[in-house]
Design an enzyme around this catalytic site. Sequence first.
Site, short mmCIF file in Angstrom:
data_model
loop_
_atom_site.label_atom_id
_atom_site.label_comp_id
_atom_site.label_asym_id
_atom_site.label_seq_id
_atom_site.Cartn_x
_atom_site.Cartn_y
_atom_site.Cartn_z
N ASP A 62 5.28 5.11 2.08
CA ASP A 62 5.57 6.31 2.88
C ASP A 62 6.45 5.95 4.07
O ASP A 62 7.40 6.64 4.41
CB ASP A 62 4.27 6.94 3.40
N SER B 298 0.83 -1.21 0.00
CA SER B 298 0.00 0.00 0.00
C SER B 298 0.86 1.25 0.00
O SER B 298 2.06 1.20 0.24
CB SER B 298 -0.89 0.01 1.24
N LYS B 299 0.18 2.38 -0.24
CA LYS B 299 0.88 3.66 -0.24
C LYS B 299 1.53 3.89 1.12
O LYS B 299 2.62 4.43 1.22
CB LYS B 299 -0.11 4.78 -0.56
N ARG B 300 0.83 3.45 2.17
CA ARG B 300 1.36 3.64 3.52
C ARG B 300 2.72 2.93 3.70
O ARG B 300 3.62 3.45 4.33
CB ARG B 300 0.36 3.16 4.56
#
Length: 505
Positions: A266, A261-263
């Site tokens: 990040d 995921s994007k998380r």
Amino acid sequence: MQKVRVRFAPSPTGPLHIGGVRTALYNYLFARKNGGTFILRIEDTDLARFVEGAEEYIMESLKWCGIKVDEGINEGGNYGPYRQSDRKELYRRYAEELVDKGAAYYAFDTPGELEERRTETEIEGSTFIYNALSREKLRNSLSLPEEEWKNRINDGEPYVIRYKMPAGENIHFDDLIRGHIVVNTDTLDDKVLFKSDGMPTYHLANIVDDHLMEISHVIRGEEWLPSLPLHVLLYRSFGWQAPLFAHLPLLLKPDGKGKLSKRDGDRMGFPVFPLYWPYGETAKGYREEGYLPEAFVNMLALLGWNPGTEKEIFSMEELIGEFSIERVHKSGSRFDPEKAKWFNHFYLQKQGNRQLALEFREILRARGFHHDIVELEVLVGLVKERISFLHEIWNETDFFFVAPVAYDETVIKKRWKAETPAQLTELKAVLEGIQDFTPAGIEQKVREWIEGRGYNTGAVMNAFRLVIVGASRGPHMFDIISWIGKEETIKRIDRGIEVIGAGAK
Ligand code: GLU
């Protein structure tokens, strides 16, 4: 064999995840390998989820990767329009065709009523499903008298069209990656095919368009596997031949636990999107982080597919030559950010020094340095092996442009001896006398001097590096000083002796 026609059918709901890019890539490779056609269809029937800019983002991403669309919004083609909102008028007819065939029905339940049902069923201890068991008790054209439901429609009451899922039937179908699958229809619900806003749902539009566009193979992400029984049934109800299906494995987090995921990106500092996403909650992109498209594509191709050999480096042409659905994995592929960097390092080494120098020149220009391209080409050649990204050149070469303002304390302690200032002063005189200030020319004279005086090469050169670079890093000393020039070298020696010498013990 039927002509190969495959499609990538993203919904423009935000930036395209790298998993989506991989789906596009595999479709493209499969099309090219089989002399087929690669179609880009924009699935934008969910008005609530539409995001401005997403469509352009998708097209730019494919272009950056070198994935060429044969038929699409920009390319045209005989099966258009290729944006579902532009095909809007078409779908109602097909939904009604299913109603006429007894495979679908009109439903008038309001969202509030359905919510009530859900709560009631939950209190009774089970989950509400709109299906053969419950539909008789709900408000639809199967439970209401014909006159009544017709009146409701004529009176303009909002309604949806639902698929009439058969009860208690085992549905058999095949997936090219997962093999034979059997699903009992009692586990499925009466999905909405056509919404009260006059738009089809994904399921209806997707099947109608795949049929009308004569899609031969549907290659898409695993998250669509649960929809496959419904899709197979829809083909059956329409009396159409279904395409072949291949559901690609998920891209997993680096630790293998769950979907990437994007998380994760990040948190761990890597992008999960091909390009920078500039809207709303912005997101990093591979392109802007300095990845080369060849490296990105190569890395992505191997996340879920392998050639059956140890070979890891593939150009797009080679991928086309070797790709096959049979070699796509069943299980999820773990994303490895280090491997992504490794690929970039490899492809960066293959770039010409001139090309890198031209790009580095722009970075320098922004920092206020203006240098001749031939000089920069030499510089790039000195540090290329140490870098995986163009932007890393600066960190490897800053001391070529800026004299040290401070000197590494640990290095001083280790390398700066009582005799160092005197030795460097002698070295300065040697350098001043050199006419041929090339790395080889300098090396010869300096070595003669060291040998003649019986000095320790390591001791002299380490202290020399400290005054020139400020630390114990960088390429070969003779390459460095030849590049910065005699005058600058002498200046740095003088300043080093002055600053460090004063503090030397
Ligand atoms: N519009 C769907 C998506 O966004 C397409 C799924 C499919 O390929 O059938 O992924």
